[in-house]
Design an enzyme around this catalytic site. Structure first.
Site, PDB file in Angstrom:
ATOM      1  N   HIS A 171      39.009  41.378  36.157  1.00 65.28           N
ATOM      2  CA  HIS A 171      40.597  40.200  35.347  1.00 65.28           C
ATOM      3  C   HIS A 171      39.667  39.523  34.025  1.00 65.28           C
ATOM      4  O   HIS A 171      39.772  38.929  34.114  1.00 65.28           O
ATOM      5  CB  HIS A 171      40.872  39.253  36.299  1.00 65.28           C
TER       6      HIS A 171
ATOM      7  N   ARG B  78      49.544  40.802  37.299  1.00 63.01           N
ATOM      8  CA  ARG B  78      49.201  40.467  37.852  1.00 63.01           C
ATOM      9  C   ARG B  78      49.180  40.718  39.308  1.00 63.01           C
ATOM     10  O   ARG B  78      50.004  41.664  39.734  1.00 63.01           O
ATOM     11  CB  ARG B  78      50.183  38.395  38.331  1.00 63.01           C
TER      12      ARG B  78
ATOM     13  N   GLU C 212      41.533  36.561  43.851  1.00 64.45           N
ATOM     14  CA  GLU C 212      39.971  36.473  42.498  1.00 64.45           C
ATOM     15  C   GLU C 212      39.383  35.762  43.060  1.00 64.45           C
ATOM     16  O   GLU C 212      39.771  33.852  43.172  1.00 64.45           O
ATOM     17  CB  GLU C 212      40.463  36.562  41.357  1.00 64.45           C
TER      18      GLU C 212
END
Length: 319
Positions: free
Chosen positions: A284, A236, A265
């Site tokens: 990601h 994370r 993000e």
């Protein structure tokens, strides 16, 4: 039957079996039209009042959203982390929250291993230079004989250890809830945090994002790391203070880093982490495999069906 909102990206193109499962059970599916794995509040506001269930990506589901979703019975996270969901608010409004724990662990573990190897051998930079017409070989490093520290030793951390064991690396792990039996089985030495920081040539993070782990990798922790080590984060974004990380890489305290997750993000194109030499970034993509999409989509679809049929779902988090 029920209306099911799906905000998780690529569901329509990659999760046909799960879509069919929902429809075969009589549910109306409302699909998002964006490749970005989250809806804004304005987008959620359009559908929240009429839906019975949602399969979500990284949308923020807080009191404000639950308060306008009176029919909502189940929220299924298309992934593992639930830091974008207020679990207590969901419980207050009678919404069962589930995640897809374990469904993406192999894909994330494989990416962590790939990032480690890419960082050690400078593969992205070599490819970029060669594509630009430059025959510029660089001396990299082998994983054999290196010490890899796993910050967090849950399902993903254990799978990373198993994959790296074939490279003849020395494996250390730190976890607030240590599993000594699993560590022994995988040839991993469970140890304390300071030992991992001092001895690891590569530090790979596999911890959840909770208040106690916010910016756990900060300037103070980096200062304790072995000089010239690499940092890898596929967990994370909130776990790492990227300002401190960029500074450490620029100053040579760390040799480099590889990141798949970020506090914000999508990552803004002018973010310093993208423009710091020695830091490898991916968007990601840890769980972005066809196999993971199928497994997670089927699990979340079945959880929705179970709840809307009056039952209890797998991986119910806010009992």
């Amino acid at each position: 039957m029920g209306k099911v909102l799906i905000t998780a990206s690529h569901f329509q193109s990659l999760c046909a079996d799960a879509l069919n499962l929902l429809k075969e059970n009589g549910h109306e599916v409302i699909l998002g039209d964006s490749d970005i794995p989250y809806f804004s509040f304005e987008q959620l506001k359009q559908w929240a009042p009429v839906i019975d269930a949602a399969i979500i990506g990284m949308d923020l589901w807080d009191e404000k959203v639950f308060g306008i979703a009176p029919k909502l019975k189940v929220l299924a996270r298309f992934g593992v982390g639930t830091d974008n969901i207020d679990l207590q608010a969901a419980k207050k409004h009678g919404v069962k929250v589930v995640n897809a724990r374990g469904m993406n662990s192999n894909a994330v573990a494989e990416l962590a291993a790939a990032l480690i190897l890419n960082a050690l051998r400078n593969i992205p930079d070599l490819n970029r230079r060669l594509s630009g017409g430059e025959w510029a070989r660089r001396v990299g490093h082998e994983l054999k004989g290196k010490t890899v520290g796993l910050l967090g030793f849950g399902d993903i951390g254990g799978k990373v250890a198993k994959k790296l064991s074939g490279f003849e690396a020395r494996l250390l792990a730190y976890d607030p809830l240590p599993d000594f039996a699993k560590a022994e089985k995988l040839g991993v030495l469970m140890t304390d945090l300071d030992t991992i920081l001092l001895q690891s040539d590569i530090l790979s993070i596999h911890m959840p994002s909770i208040p106690s782990t916010y910016h756990i990798v900060n300037a103070e922790l980096i200062a304790k790391m072995k000089r010239g080590a690499y940092l890898v984060n596929t967990a994370r974004g909130a776990l790492v203070d990227t300002e401190a990380l960029c500074r450490a890489v620029k100053e040579g305290v760390l040799r480099g880093a590889a990141l798949d997750v970020y506090e914000k993000e999508p990552l803004p194109p002018d973010d310093p982490v993208l423009h710091t030499e020695g830091i490898l970034c991916t968007p990601h993509t840890g769980a972005e495999t066809a196999e993971t999409y199928k497994a997670i989509s089927m699990m979340t679809a079945q959880a929705v069906i179970d709840v809307l049929n009056g039952g209890n779902p797998q991986n119910w988090l806010n009992r």
